[in-house]
Write a protein that holds these residues in place. Structure first.
Motif, PDB file in Angstrom:
ATOM      1  N   MET A 188      12.508   0.630  11.707  1.00 31.30           N
ATOM      2  CA  MET A 188      13.465  -0.444  11.788  1.00 31.30           C
ATOM      3  C   MET A 188      14.844   0.159  11.951  1.00 31.30           C
ATOM      4  N   GLU A 189      15.600  -0.459  12.800  1.00 37.29           N
ATOM      5  CA  GLU A 189      16.943   0.044  13.066  1.00 37.29           C
ATOM      6  C   GLU A 189      17.807  -0.038  11.811  1.00 37.29           C
ATOM      7  N   ASN A 190      18.683   0.923  11.662  1.00 35.74           N
ATOM      8  CA  ASN A 190      19.557   0.986  10.505  1.00 35.74           C
ATOM      9  C   ASN A 190      20.454  -0.250  10.424  1.00 35.74           C
ATOM     10  N   SER A 191      20.889  -0.759  11.571  1.00 34.91           N
ATOM     11  CA  SER A 191      21.763  -1.932  11.573  1.00 34.91           C
ATOM     12  C   SER A 191      21.035  -3.153  11.007  1.00 34.91           C
ATOM     13  N   LYS A 192      19.729  -3.267  11.269  1.00 35.85           N
ATOM     14  CA  LYS A 192      18.962  -4.387  10.732  1.00 35.85           C
ATOM     15  C   LYS A 192      18.816  -4.261   9.219  1.00 35.85           C
ATOM     16  N   LEU A 193      18.590  -3.038   8.741  1.00 36.21           N
ATOM     17  CA  LEU A 193      18.498  -2.822   7.295  1.00 36.21           C
ATOM     18  C   LEU A 193      19.813  -3.174   6.609  1.00 36.21           C
ATOM     19  N   GLU A 194      20.904  -2.773   7.226  1.00 29.28           N
ATOM     20  CA  GLU A 194      22.216  -3.097   6.671  1.00 29.28           C
ATOM     21  C   GLU A 194      22.430  -4.603   6.630  1.00 29.28           C
ATOM     22  N   HIS A 195      21.955  -5.292   7.658  1.00 27.69           N
ATOM     23  CA  HIS A 195      22.122  -6.740   7.700  1.00 27.69           C
ATOM     24  C   HIS A 195      21.279  -7.425   6.621  1.00 27.69           C
ATOM     25  N   TYR A 211      10.498  -6.009   8.570  1.00 28.38           N
ATOM     26  CA  TYR A 211      10.543  -4.825   7.716  1.00 28.38           C
ATOM     27  C   TYR A 211       9.181  -4.581   7.058  1.00 28.38           C
ATOM     28  N   ILE A 212       8.586  -5.625   6.503  1.00 24.45           N
ATOM     29  CA  ILE A 212       7.299  -5.482   5.821  1.00 24.45           C
ATOM     30  C   ILE A 212       6.214  -5.057   6.803  1.00 24.45           C
ATOM     31  N   ALA A 213       6.217  -5.614   8.011  1.00 26.66           N
ATOM     32  CA  ALA A 213       5.220  -5.242   9.016  1.00 26.66           C
ATOM     33  C   ALA A 213       5.337  -3.767   9.377  1.00 26.66           C
ATOM     34  N   GLU A 214       6.560  -3.281   9.538  1.00 24.50           N
ATOM     35  CA  GLU A 214       6.754  -1.863   9.856  1.00 24.50           C
ATOM     36  C   GLU A 214       6.358  -0.975   8.682  1.00 24.50           C
ATOM     37  N   ARG A 270       4.089  -1.648   6.354  1.00 23.78           N
ATOM     38  CA  ARG A 270       2.630  -1.644   6.280  1.00 23.78           C
ATOM     39  C   ARG A 270       2.023  -0.732   7.341  1.00 23.78           C
ATOM     40  N   ALA A 271       2.552  -0.798   8.559  1.00 24.83           N
ATOM     41  CA  ALA A 271       2.031   0.043   9.637  1.00 24.83           C
ATOM     42  C   ALA A 271       2.186   1.521   9.285  1.00 24.83           C
ATOM     43  N   GLY A 272       3.314   1.880   8.708  1.00 19.23           N
ATOM     44  CA  GLY A 272       3.538   3.261   8.306  1.00 19.23           C
ATOM     45  C   GLY A 272       2.613   3.691   7.176  1.00 19.23           C
ATOM     46  N   ALA A 273       2.416   2.805   6.205  1.00 20.74           N
ATOM     47  CA  ALA A 273       1.530   3.121   5.084  1.00 20.74           C
ATOM     48  C   ALA A 273       0.083   3.274   5.564  1.00 20.74           C
ATOM     49  N   ILE A 274      -0.344   2.405   6.462  1.00 19.36           N
ATOM     50  CA  ILE A 274      -1.704   2.481   6.995  1.00 19.36           C
ATOM     51  C   ILE A 274      -1.888   3.775   7.784  1.00 19.36           C
ATOM     52  N   LYS A 333     -12.554  11.984   4.403  1.00 19.95           N
ATOM     53  CA  LYS A 333     -11.537  11.045   4.850  1.00 19.95           C
ATOM     54  C   LYS A 333     -11.613   9.794   3.972  1.00 19.95           C
ATOM     55  N   LEU A 334     -10.453   9.216   3.675  1.00 22.78           N
ATOM     56  CA  LEU A 334     -10.441   7.975   2.903  1.00 22.78           C
ATOM     57  C   LEU A 334     -11.167   6.885   3.669  1.00 22.78           C
ATOM     58  N   GLN A 335     -11.925   6.077   2.946  1.00 24.51           N
ATOM     59  CA  GLN A 335     -12.651   4.980   3.565  1.00 24.51           C
ATOM     60  C   GLN A 335     -11.911   3.668   3.267  1.00 24.51           C
ATOM     61  N   ARG A 336     -11.850   2.821   4.277  1.00 23.32           N
ATOM     62  CA  ARG A 336     -11.229   1.516   4.120  1.00 23.32           C
ATOM     63  C   ARG A 336     -12.144   0.641   3.269  1.00 23.32           C
ATOM     64  N   LYS A 337     -11.570  -0.067   2.292  1.00 19.42           N
ATOM     65  CA  LYS A 337     -12.379  -0.878   1.398  1.00 19.42           C
ATOM     66  C   LYS A 337     -12.487  -2.327   1.844  1.00 19.42           C
ATOM     67  N   GLY A 338     -11.657  -2.755   2.736  1.00 18.02           N
ATOM     68  CA  GLY A 338     -11.707  -4.138   3.179  1.00 18.02           C
ATOM     69  C   GLY A 338     -10.895  -4.317   4.448  1.00 18.02           C
ATOM     70  N   PRO A 339     -10.832  -5.540   4.910  1.00 13.96           N
ATOM     71  CA  PRO A 339     -10.063  -5.802   6.132  1.00 13.96           C
ATOM     72  C   PRO A 339      -8.560  -5.670   5.867  1.00 13.96           C
ATOM     73  N   LEU A 340      -7.830  -5.436   6.943  1.00 17.24           N
ATOM     74  CA  LEU A 340      -6.383  -5.345   6.836  1.00 17.24           C
ATOM     75  C   LEU A 340      -5.792  -6.715   6.522  1.00 17.24           C
ATOM     76  N   PRO A 341      -4.714  -6.755   5.750  1.00 15.61           N
ATOM     77  CA  PRO A 341      -4.067  -8.047   5.483  1.00 15.61           C
ATOM     78  C   PRO A 341      -3.424  -8.575   6.759  1.00 15.61           C
ATOM     79  N   LYS A 342      -3.398  -9.877   6.880  1.00 12.96           N
ATOM     80  CA  LYS A 342      -2.784 -10.485   8.063  1.00 12.96           C
ATOM     81  C   LYS A 342      -1.289 -10.412   7.945  1.00 12.96           C
ATOM     82  N   ALA A 343      -0.640 -10.064   9.051  1.00 12.22           N
ATOM     83  CA  ALA A 343       0.812  -9.930   9.038  1.00 12.22           C
ATOM     84  C   ALA A 343       1.481 -11.219   9.431  1.00 12.22           C
TER      85      ALA A 343
END
Length: 72
Positions: free
Chosen positions: A1-8, A36-39, A41-45, A62-72
């Motif tokens: 996310m752009e720094n200007s958006k975070l500042e806003h 912000y939350i979508a970005e 989550r994408a980074g954490a995943i 390798k870590l195994q996924r335990k369930g489906p991804l949450p809807k964004a």
């Protein structure tokens, strides 16, 4: 996310503490928060998809996924 958006986002948070936000400001804050939350989550995943667990015997799994991804 752009720094200007975070500042806003932070600017809107400060304004919300001082006064009630207008309907336009509330809508803008909601859009920015969702982006912000979508970005985040994408980074954490991405991080978790490249994470391995090493057992005491030295094998890596390798870590195994335990369930489906949450809807964004």
């Amino acid at each position: 996310m752009e720094n200007s958006k975070l500042e806003h986002i932070n600017e809107l948070a400060r304004l919300a503490k001082e006064r009630e936000l207008t309907a336009e400001e509330l809508a803008e804050r909601e859009v920015l928060r969702k982006e912000y939350i979508a970005e985040w989550r994408a980074g954490a995943i991405a991080l978790l998809e490249n994470t391995y667990i090493q057992t005491p015997d030295g094998k890596k799994h390798k870590l195994q996924r335990k369930g489906p991804l949450p809807k964004a």
